[in-house]
Design a protein around this motif. Structure first.
Motif, PDB file in Angstrom:
ATOM      1  N   TYR A  60     -11.653 -24.830  23.076  1.00 31.28           N
ATOM      2  CA  TYR A  60     -12.833 -24.006  22.771  1.00 31.28           C
ATOM      3  C   TYR A  60     -12.434 -22.526  22.810  1.00 31.28           C
ATOM      4  O   TYR A  60     -13.195 -21.677  23.235  1.00 31.28           O
ATOM      5  N   SER A  61     -11.212 -22.266  22.343  1.00 30.97           N
ATOM      6  CA  SER A  61     -10.719 -20.892  22.411  1.00 30.97           C
ATOM      7  C   SER A  61     -11.333 -20.013  21.322  1.00 30.97           C
ATOM      8  O   SER A  61     -11.238 -18.797  21.376  1.00 30.97           O
ATOM      9  N   ASN A  62     -11.964 -20.650  20.322  1.00 31.44           N
ATOM     10  CA  ASN A  62     -12.557 -19.875  19.237  1.00 31.44           C
ATOM     11  C   ASN A  62     -14.017 -20.307  19.050  1.00 31.44           C
ATOM     12  O   ASN A  62     -14.367 -20.930  18.054  1.00 31.44           O
ATOM     13  N   PRO A  63     -14.878 -19.997  20.051  1.00 33.58           N
ATOM     14  CA  PRO A  63     -16.256 -20.471  19.959  1.00 33.58           C
ATOM     15  C   PRO A  63     -16.969 -19.897  18.738  1.00 33.58           C
ATOM     16  O   PRO A  63     -16.651 -18.778  18.342  1.00 33.58           O
ATOM     17  N   PRO A  64     -17.916 -20.618  18.131  1.00 35.35           N
ATOM     18  CA  PRO A  64     -18.449 -21.904  18.578  1.00 35.35           C
ATOM     19  C   PRO A  64     -17.701 -23.120  18.018  1.00 35.35           C
ATOM     20  O   PRO A  64     -18.235 -24.224  18.056  1.00 35.35           O
ATOM     21  N   PHE A  65     -16.477 -22.922  17.519  1.00 38.62           N
ATOM     22  CA  PHE A  65     -15.747 -24.057  16.949  1.00 38.62           C
ATOM     23  C   PHE A  65     -15.078 -24.851  18.071  1.00 38.62           C
ATOM     24  O   PHE A  65     -14.217 -24.311  18.767  1.00 38.62           O
ATOM     25  N   ALA A  66     -15.516 -26.087  18.255  1.00 33.30           N
ATOM     26  CA  ALA A  66     -14.935 -26.926  19.311  1.00 33.30           C
ATOM     27  C   ALA A  66     -13.980 -27.918  18.660  1.00 33.30           C
ATOM     28  O   ALA A  66     -14.350 -28.603  17.713  1.00 33.30           O
ATOM     29  N   ARG A  67     -12.753 -27.965  19.157  1.00 33.79           N
ATOM     30  CA  ARG A  67     -11.771 -28.919  18.605  1.00 33.79           C
ATOM     31  C   ARG A  67     -11.516 -29.965  19.680  1.00 33.79           C
ATOM     32  O   ARG A  67     -10.868 -29.681  20.687  1.00 33.79           O
ATOM     33  N   TRP A  68     -12.058 -31.167  19.467  1.00 34.18           N
ATOM     34  CA  TRP A  68     -11.963 -32.218  20.485  1.00 34.18           C
ATOM     35  C   TRP A  68     -10.681 -33.015  20.336  1.00 34.18           C
ATOM     36  O   TRP A  68     -10.305 -33.389  19.236  1.00 34.18           O
ATOM     37  N   PHE A  69     -10.035 -33.248  21.458  1.00 32.17           N
ATOM     38  CA  PHE A  69      -8.792 -34.041  21.539  1.00 32.17           C
ATOM     39  C   PHE A  69      -7.778 -33.557  20.492  1.00 32.17           C
ATOM     40  O   PHE A  69      -7.251 -34.352  19.713  1.00 32.17           O
ATOM     41  N   LYS A 445     -30.814 -26.492  26.479  1.00 34.61           N
ATOM     42  CA  LYS A 445     -31.590 -25.395  27.073  1.00 34.61           C
ATOM     43  C   LYS A 445     -32.868 -25.220  26.272  1.00 34.61           C
ATOM     44  O   LYS A 445     -32.886 -25.487  25.065  1.00 34.61           O
ATOM     45  N   LEU A 446     -33.884 -24.735  26.961  1.00 34.24           N
ATOM     46  CA  LEU A 446     -35.095 -24.308  26.239  1.00 34.24           C
ATOM     47  C   LEU A 446     -35.080 -22.797  26.267  1.00 34.24           C
ATOM     48  O   LEU A 446     -34.907 -22.184  27.322  1.00 34.24           O
ATOM     49  N   ILE A 447     -35.238 -22.199  25.107  1.00 31.13           N
ATOM     50  CA  ILE A 447     -35.062 -20.754  25.000  1.00 31.13           C
ATOM     51  C   ILE A 447     -36.328 -20.103  24.449  1.00 31.13           C
ATOM     52  O   ILE A 447     -36.948 -20.630  23.521  1.00 31.13           O
ATOM     53  N   ASN A 459     -42.749 -27.657  31.610  1.00 32.20           N
ATOM     54  CA  ASN A 459     -43.759 -27.589  30.556  1.00 32.20           C
ATOM     55  C   ASN A 459     -43.880 -26.237  29.857  1.00 32.20           C
ATOM     56  O   ASN A 459     -44.944 -25.875  29.374  1.00 32.20           O
ATOM     57  N   GLU A 460     -42.779 -25.488  29.816  1.00 33.36           N
ATOM     58  CA  GLU A 460     -42.791 -24.236  29.040  1.00 33.36           C
ATOM     59  C   GLU A 460     -42.258 -24.548  27.647  1.00 33.36           C
ATOM     60  O   GLU A 460     -41.247 -25.244  27.509  1.00 33.36           O
ATOM     61  N   LYS A 461     -42.920 -24.000  26.632  1.00 31.07           N
ATOM     62  CA  LYS A 461     -42.500 -24.304  25.265  1.00 31.07           C
ATOM     63  C   LYS A 461     -41.419 -23.336  24.794  1.00 31.07           C
ATOM     64  O   LYS A 461     -41.566 -22.123  24.913  1.00 31.07           O
ATOM     65  N   GLY A 462     -40.338 -23.873  24.279  1.00 30.43           N
ATOM     66  CA  GLY A 462     -39.281 -23.019  23.764  1.00 30.43           C
ATOM     67  C   GLY A 462     -38.519 -23.699  22.642  1.00 30.43           C
ATOM     68  O   GLY A 462     -38.812 -24.840  22.271  1.00 30.43           O
ATOM     69  N   VAL A 463     -37.518 -22.979  22.137  1.00 34.47           N
ATOM     70  CA  VAL A 463     -36.663 -23.563  21.104  1.00 34.47           C
ATOM     71  C   VAL A 463     -35.615 -24.412  21.813  1.00 34.47           C
ATOM     72  O   VAL A 463     -35.007 -23.977  22.786  1.00 34.47           O
ATOM     73  N   LEU A 464     -35.427 -25.622  21.326  1.00 36.83           N
ATOM     74  CA  LEU A 464     -34.406 -26.491  21.918  1.00 36.83           C
ATOM     75  C   LEU A 464     -33.051 -26.027  21.424  1.00 36.83           C
ATOM     76  O   LEU A 464     -32.812 -25.971  20.213  1.00 36.83           O
ATOM     77  N   ALA A 465     -32.185 -25.700  22.372  1.00 40.65           N
ATOM     78  CA  ALA A 465     -30.870 -25.194  22.000  1.00 40.65           C
ATOM     79  C   ALA A 465     -29.812 -25.948  22.804  1.00 40.65           C
ATOM     80  O   ALA A 465     -30.131 -26.596  23.798  1.00 40.65           O
ATOM     81  N   ILE A 466     -28.574 -25.867  22.346  1.00 43.09           N
ATOM     82  CA  ILE A 466     -27.481 -26.535  23.061  1.00 43.09           C
ATOM     83  C   ILE A 466     -26.383 -25.512  23.296  1.00 43.09           C
ATOM     84  O   ILE A 466     -25.935 -24.828  22.363  1.00 43.09           O
ATOM     85  N   GLU A 467     -25.981 -25.414  24.557  1.00 44.91           N
ATOM     86  CA  GLU A 467     -24.903 -24.492  24.917  1.00 44.91           C
ATOM     87  C   GLU A 467     -23.574 -25.088  24.446  1.00 44.91           C
ATOM     88  O   GLU A 467     -23.357 -26.292  24.605  1.00 44.91           O
ATOM     89  N   GLY A 468     -22.683 -24.261  23.885  1.00 41.75           N
ATOM     90  CA  GLY A 468     -21.385 -24.758  23.447  1.00 41.75           C
ATOM     91  C   GLY A 468     -20.460 -25.027  24.620  1.00 41.75           C
ATOM     92  O   GLY A 468     -20.692 -24.494  25.711  1.00 41.75           O
ATOM     93  N   PRO A 494     -31.857 -14.397  19.739  1.00 40.48           N
ATOM     94  CA  PRO A 494     -31.369 -13.045  20.064  1.00 40.48           C
ATOM     95  C   PRO A 494     -30.549 -13.010  21.351  1.00 40.48           C
ATOM     96  O   PRO A 494     -30.910 -13.632  22.343  1.00 40.48           O
ATOM     97  N   GLY A 495     -29.428 -12.315  21.262  1.00 38.96           N
ATOM     98  CA  GLY A 495     -28.663 -12.001  22.472  1.00 38.96           C
ATOM     99  C   GLY A 495     -27.801 -13.109  23.017  1.00 38.96           C
ATOM    100  O   GLY A 495     -27.115 -12.904  24.014  1.00 38.96           O
ATOM    101  N   ARG A 496     -27.824 -14.295  22.415  1.00 42.06           N
ATOM    102  CA  ARG A 496     -26.920 -15.315  22.955  1.00 42.06           C
ATOM    103  C   ARG A 496     -26.436 -16.280  21.879  1.00 42.06           C
ATOM    104  O   ARG A 496     -27.150 -16.564  20.915  1.00 42.06           O
ATOM    105  N   MET A 497     -25.207 -16.746  22.087  1.00 44.24           N
ATOM    106  CA  MET A 497     -24.641 -17.673  21.102  1.00 44.24           C
ATOM    107  C   MET A 497     -24.862 -19.101  21.595  1.00 44.24           C
ATOM    108  O   MET A 497     -24.102 -19.615  22.422  1.00 44.24           O
ATOM    109  N   VAL A 498     -25.958 -19.695  21.148  1.00 41.09           N
ATOM    110  CA  VAL A 498     -26.224 -21.105  21.450  1.00 41.09           C
ATOM    111  C   VAL A 498     -26.558 -21.795  20.130  1.00 41.09           C
ATOM    112  O   VAL A 498     -27.019 -21.154  19.180  1.00 41.09           O
TER     113      VAL A 498
END
Ligand code: AMP
Length: 654
Positions: A60-69, A445-447, A459-468, A494-498
């Motif tokens: 994960y040296s070049n986020p958000p590109f994940a290279r598995w195995f 995460k809920l953002i 029960n707070e409404k937010g955008v469903l996001a996934i952390e890399g 805004p302000g975060r790479m998710v």
């Protein structure tokens, strides 16, 4: 299940015993924590066969590109077929049933392996090799499965285009994927009505700038075909030349792509979701243990289509990777009658069933006695996905067939569930209306959309996001467009790479999520994801239409239906009811011809103006609210309030 097979499976999967003792919360925490993630996924990677086992888990040296195995070497077809041959040679692998052509054929692992090698040899004869694309435009027939497996066997990249798409959609995918070969057929059939594919394919090839070297046609004898000399080839004739073909698997890097699958977004141009090889194989193998708990000797029946992601993952790859038999079904759920699926469950002792809420709502309208007519005792559970599962539908089917109903939420992009109940790890109670908890590997995460802040309360409404990094199996990038991958998915908050799912959600105090609909202009019709922009572009191409807006409106059966509001160039063209219905039919035909019936709006209503802000931005949400007979909310920025009044009247008139 046969005891010998059980032993063989356990030997292959030594970790089984240990993981079932852990709690799901621990299991999930290990899968995403910085300190334990590598050990967790290294363990899952042992579920698959590697030519060269990976020593590195994720780069994960070049986020958000994940290279598995990244240093692992493997092959998807080897994991789906060859590895099973010693134990499962004579066990059923593919059960192809068509109630459209009244045919039924079971291929054992040995037979499927032979067919895939024949197809691989034919593809090779056209020069297909590692990295080349093979486009597959087919209905639910066994040859489509041969073509998919043969492509990945050769290290080539398949791109299946849903058979319900028409020439315009197919042409844009041909131009994007640039296939060396296209595999297709004379026709599909739906509800007894033959749908000729070849003319659509020929038209798409006229429209596309890219021309494939060869077109391989499977002749089902349903519709006449005009073969173009030099370009079009007959599968049966070529297969006969390669009956004894031995085509070894081409070993590929774990990070080499296995397939491209197009999906709708907010622009008119479909996105090619690019999947890797090793990460995907590991994700599916592990999902079969922890989510679906499937094993050799079991039979999986997924009613999706090979043109959709659920079909790729759970009609084909995951059941085969797990050594199961998988049912490929061409036909409707209600033909010859509403008992057809359940008769298949009885006949083939189906253990796992996977469908979509819309299909269950269709069955709900039929005679309920069909559900009790067959012996369903083999069935362990019914998984449903693709769209929100409403409580009455879940309750109805659960009490009717007497097995647990498991909702699961995911996207074409992820390739396997983001949320569900991982009952193979720890049994957990389901909650109506919720697809369950975040699956292991997904750091959900809920953002807060406006501030980018994480919402941690219940029960707070937010955008469903996934952390890399996204877990193994998820998209690597958008085919040919890394920039689009980053800008679309990772820069919307805004302000975060998710990674944004573009779905709204809430989480209750116990970690169960509830999906509240899309944040963007994508709609979901009967579990099919459609971009409103694509439909709008097709409609605006009609010479009589000046401007159009397409929104998704609630529909009892399909979840949502597309509704179009169009402004005509010449108001005199829609003065009478007769003129309006004629133009409506023409517009629908245009969408059918370009995108396919799947994208056809349920109504095209003619308005004199569309609701817009003073700066000219379409008030899509207000339009949708009024079309659904709801309060449109704050309209202070609106240019002409009369526009919505007209929409309201039209909707009320029906
Ligand atoms: P697709 O990529 O076609 O599979 O569509 C993915 C979208 O379908 C998601 O972003 C959701 O909006 C919706 N979806 C899929 N599964 C579910 C589910 N179980 N509950 C609610 N919505 C779902």
């Amino acid at each position: 299940m046969n005891a010998e097979l059980q032993v063989a499976w356990c030997r292959r999967h030594p970790k089984q015993e240990t993981t079932t003792m852990t709690t799901f919360a621990d299991f999930h925490a290990r899968s995403i924590s910085d300190s334990e993630r590598n050990a967790f996924w290294a363990e899952q990677a042992k579920l698959v066969d590697w030519k060269i086992a990976p020593t590195e888990v994720v780069d994960y040296s070049n986020p958000p590109f994940a290279r598995w195995f990244p240093d692992g070497v493997t092959n998807l077809c080897h994991n789906a077929l060859d590895r099973h041959l010693p134990a499962l040679q004579d066990q059923p692998a593919l059960i192809a049933i068509s109630t459209e052509t009244d045919t039924e054929r079971t291929y054992t692992y040995g037979e499927l392996h032979a067919e895939v090698q024949r197809m691989a040899a034919v593809l090779q004869s056209f020069g297909v090799q590692k990295g080349d694309r093979v486009q597959i435009y087919m209905p639910m027939v066994a040859e489509a499965v041969f073509a998919m497996l043969a492509s990945v066997r050769l290290g080539a990249i398949h791109s299946v285009v849903f058979g319900g798409f028409a020439s315009g959609s197919l042409a844009s995918r041909i131009d994007d994927a640039q296939p060396k070969v296209i595999v297709s057929t004379d026709a599909g059939s739906r509800g007894g009505r033959v749908v000729a594919y070849k003319p659509l394919l020929d038209e798409a090839l006229q429209l596309s700038s890219h021309k494939p070297g060869a077109v391989l046609m499977v002749n089902r004898g349903l519709a006449p075909m005009q073969m173009q000399a030099g370009r079009d080839h007959d599968w049966a004739a070529l297969r006969a030349l390669h009956l004894d073909a031995q085509v070894p698997c081409t070993w590929v890097q774990s990070t080499d792509p296995s397939y491209i699958l197009y999906t709708s977004g907010t622009t008119g141009k479909p996105k090619g979701v690019q999947r890797d090889t090793g990460g995907y194989t590991v994700a599916l193998a592990s999902s079969m243990d922890h989510i679906f708990h499937g094993k050799p000797g079991d039979t999986y029946f997924c009613t999706s289509d090979i043109g959709w992601v659920v079909g790729h993952s759970y009609i084909i790859y995951a059941p085969l990777i797990a050594g199961m038999a998988t049912v490929l079904y061409e036909g409707l759920p209600v033909r010859p009658d509403a008992g057809i699926w359940w008769s298949i469950v009885e006949k083939y002792k189906v253990t796992h069933m996977f469908s979509a809420p819309t299909a269950i709502r269709v069955l709900k309208k039929q005679d309920p006695s069909f559900l009790t007519k067959y012996d369903l005792s083999s069935l362990q559970a019914l998984w449903l996905a693709g769209e929100p599962l409403d409580e009455p539908t879940a309750q109805w089917i659960s009490s009717a067939i007497g097995v647990p109903i498991v909702d699961n939420y995911w996207q074409t992009e992820t390739g396997w569930p983001i949320m569900t109940l991982c009952n193979g790890v720890e049994k957990q109670a389901s909650r109506f209306g919720s697809p369950g908890k975040a699956v292991y590997g997904y750091n959900v995460k809920l953002i807060d959309e406006a501030t980018g802040q994480e919402l941690t309360g219940a029960n707070e409404k937010g955008v469903l996001a996934i952390e890399g990094p996204l877990p193994p199996g998820c998209l690597q990038t958008v085919w040919g467009d890394d920039e689009r991958f980053v800008n679309t998915y990772w820069k919307s908050i805004p302000g975060r790479m998710v990674y944004s799912t573009f779905d709204w959600g809430i989480r209750d105090a116990d970690g169960y999520y509830f999906i509240l609909g899309r944040t963007d202009d994508v709609i979901n019709v009967a579990g099919h994801r459609l971009g409103t922009r694509e439909i709008e572009e097709s409609i605006s191409g009609h010479p009589a239409i000046a401007e159009v807006a397409v929104v998704g409106v609630a529909d009892k059966l399909k979840g949502q239906a597309a509704m179009a509001f169009a402004v005509v160039r010449d108001p005199r063209s829609v003065e009478t009811a007769e003129q309006r219905s004629k133009l409506e039919a023409e517009v629908m035909k245009q969408v059918d011809g370009q995108l396919g019936a799947v994208a056809r709006p349920s109504r095209v209503l003619f308005v004199t103006t569309l609701p817009k802000t003073r700066s000219g931005k379409l008030l899509r949400r207000a339009l949708q609210a009024v079309a659904e007979n709801r309060d449109p909310g704050d309209l202070t920025t609106m240019e002409d309030p009369g526009a919505l009044q007209q929409v309201k009247e039209l909707v009320l008139q029906g």
